[in-house]
Scaffold this motif. Sequence first.
Motif, PDB file in Angstrom:
ATOM      1  N   ASN A  28       3.028  -9.763  -4.922  1.00  0.00           N
ATOM      2  CA  ASN A  28       3.727 -10.266  -3.733  1.00  0.00           C
ATOM      3  C   ASN A  28       3.902  -9.172  -2.687  1.00  0.00           C
ATOM      4  OD1 ASN A  28       3.933 -12.725  -5.040  1.00  0.00           O
ATOM      5  ND2 ASN A  28       6.039 -12.405  -5.722  1.00  0.00           N
ATOM      6  N   THR A  29       4.218  -7.965  -3.153  1.00  0.00           N
ATOM      7  CA  THR A  29       4.398  -6.844  -2.232  1.00  0.00           C
ATOM      8  C   THR A  29       3.092  -6.508  -1.528  1.00  0.00           C
ATOM      9  OG1 THR A  29       6.201  -5.896  -3.542  1.00  0.00           O
ATOM     10  CG2 THR A  29       5.045  -4.412  -2.054  1.00  0.00           C
ATOM     11  N   PHE A  30       2.002  -6.483  -2.297  1.00  0.00           N
ATOM     12  CA  PHE A  30       0.696  -6.185  -1.705  1.00  0.00           C
ATOM     13  C   PHE A  30       0.299  -7.276  -0.713  1.00  0.00           C
ATOM     14  CE2 PHE A  30      -3.893  -5.986  -1.438  1.00  0.00           C
ATOM     15  CZ  PHE A  30      -4.145  -4.624  -1.389  1.00  0.00           C
ATOM     16  N   ALA A  49      -7.891  -4.757  -0.343  1.00  0.00           N
ATOM     17  CA  ALA A  49      -7.627  -6.115  -0.830  1.00  0.00           C
ATOM     18  C   ALA A  49      -8.746  -6.603  -1.740  1.00  0.00           C
ATOM     19  CB  ALA A  49      -7.459  -7.068   0.356  1.00  0.00           C
ATOM     20  N   ASN A  50      -9.978  -6.256  -1.396  1.00  0.00           N
ATOM     21  CA  ASN A  50     -11.114  -6.688  -2.216  1.00  0.00           C
ATOM     22  C   ASN A  50     -11.175  -5.948  -3.546  1.00  0.00           C
ATOM     23  OD1 ASN A  50     -12.078  -8.568  -0.332  1.00  0.00           O
ATOM     24  ND2 ASN A  50     -13.226  -7.016   0.785  1.00  0.00           N
ATOM     25  N   ARG A  51     -10.586  -4.755  -3.592  1.00  0.00           N
ATOM     26  CA  ARG A  51     -10.572  -3.989  -4.840  1.00  0.00           C
ATOM     27  C   ARG A  51      -9.355  -4.321  -5.703  1.00  0.00           C
ATOM     28  NH1 ARG A  51     -12.139   0.550  -1.434  1.00  0.00           N
ATOM     29  NH2 ARG A  51      -9.929   1.146  -1.374  1.00  0.00           N
ATOM     30  N   PHE A  52      -8.418  -5.071  -5.178  1.00  0.00           N
ATOM     31  CA  PHE A  52      -7.173  -5.373  -5.893  1.00  0.00           C
ATOM     32  C   PHE A  52      -7.476  -6.195  -7.140  1.00  0.00           C
ATOM     33  CE2 PHE A  52      -3.323  -7.643  -6.902  1.00  0.00           C
ATOM     34  CZ  PHE A  52      -2.322  -6.720  -6.650  1.00  0.00           C
ATOM     35  N   ASP A  74      -4.186 -14.957  -4.592  1.00  0.00           N
ATOM     36  CA  ASP A  74      -5.056 -15.481  -3.537  1.00  0.00           C
ATOM     37  C   ASP A  74      -4.638 -14.866  -2.211  1.00  0.00           C
ATOM     38  OD1 ASP A  74      -6.674 -16.865  -1.823  1.00  0.00           O
ATOM     39  OD2 ASP A  74      -5.761 -18.832  -2.160  1.00  0.00           O
ATOM     40  N   PHE A  75      -5.465 -13.958  -1.707  1.00  0.00           N
ATOM     41  CA  PHE A  75      -5.176 -13.288  -0.442  1.00  0.00           C
ATOM     42  C   PHE A  75      -5.992 -13.870   0.707  1.00  0.00           C
ATOM     43  CE2 PHE A  75      -4.425  -9.281  -3.206  1.00  0.00           C
ATOM     44  CZ  PHE A  75      -3.157  -9.704  -3.498  1.00  0.00           C
ATOM     45  N   SER A  76      -6.559 -15.053   0.497  1.00  0.00           N
ATOM     46  CA  SER A  76      -7.469 -15.598   1.506  1.00  0.00           C
ATOM     47  C   SER A  76      -6.773 -15.803   2.858  1.00  0.00           C
ATOM     48  CB  SER A  76      -8.064 -16.920   1.017  1.00  0.00           C
ATOM     49  OG  SER A  76      -7.054 -17.873   0.718  1.00  0.00           O
TER      50      SER A  76
END
Length: 295
Positions: A141-143, A183-186, A193-195
């Motif tokens: 959530n923080t990220f 974000a892609n390496r997370f 879901d960071f979309s």
Amino acid sequence: VGSQYGSVGISNIPTLNNANTTKYDAMMYGGVSGLQSKLNSMKSERTAEEQRINNYRNSANSTLGSYSKDLGRMGIADISKMNQMERDLASMKSARDSFSSPILNQMYPNGFSNFDRQYNTLTSDLNKLYSARESEQGRINTFEKGIMDNADAFNTTLGGYDITNEQGILDLQSSIDEQERSANRFTSELGFDFSQELGELSDVSRDVDGLWTDRTNELGRIDSAQTSYNLAAQGLDGYIDNAGIYNKQTLDDYGQDITDMRSDIGGFTSLLDFDFSKANTELDEAQTSLADVNT
């Protein structure tokens, strides 16, 4: 003499030493047999109760041992299994607390101490797993919030830029690219879901690209104008040198061309730096040439 043993007299005195044991034996043997039967029944009942206690104790300990292995194989992503184990442990604890027997303390003075140790260890480890899951969800959530906050900050920064902020635009795009790579390496055992956040970041990146394109186009316009005015000024100087003194109208036209070109150059504007000094020098030379021809 009459008695409960019959008539007693001098003639049968010797029989007084022989007691009537029939009733006595019946009473004694019957009483002992009854007591023995009752004792055997109680022994059977105790044996059955001991078996019930041990069956429960062994089954509960075995189940908890199995749970321990299951928990050791669980990860923070196994929330359904975690919840099921929590329910199962609660059910076992309830059964443990409600279990009773009049001989439990005789058999196990410390109660079901092994059960209690296993149960406490399991609940402690399960709670640690829940805490680890909660911590990981908090990290996600923080990220996720960080991406959105950065996207907003990038957009605000971009709002203060124009095509003159060359290094600022480059640095901003670099920051956006780094955020996207991060974000892609997370990774996480939990789903995420960071979309949406990456979509916001992509919108800002597109606007940054647009501003850079505007700058590139403006630099192209400046370069084209500088080249065009330079060539035009050089051409006028050459035309004047070749015009001759007898072509007054042509010379007048060239003079007007010089004036018009100076006006065009003077009216040129841009947020970016430009330099028409070479063209102005060429126009000065053309103006001198025209004056020489007209004198």
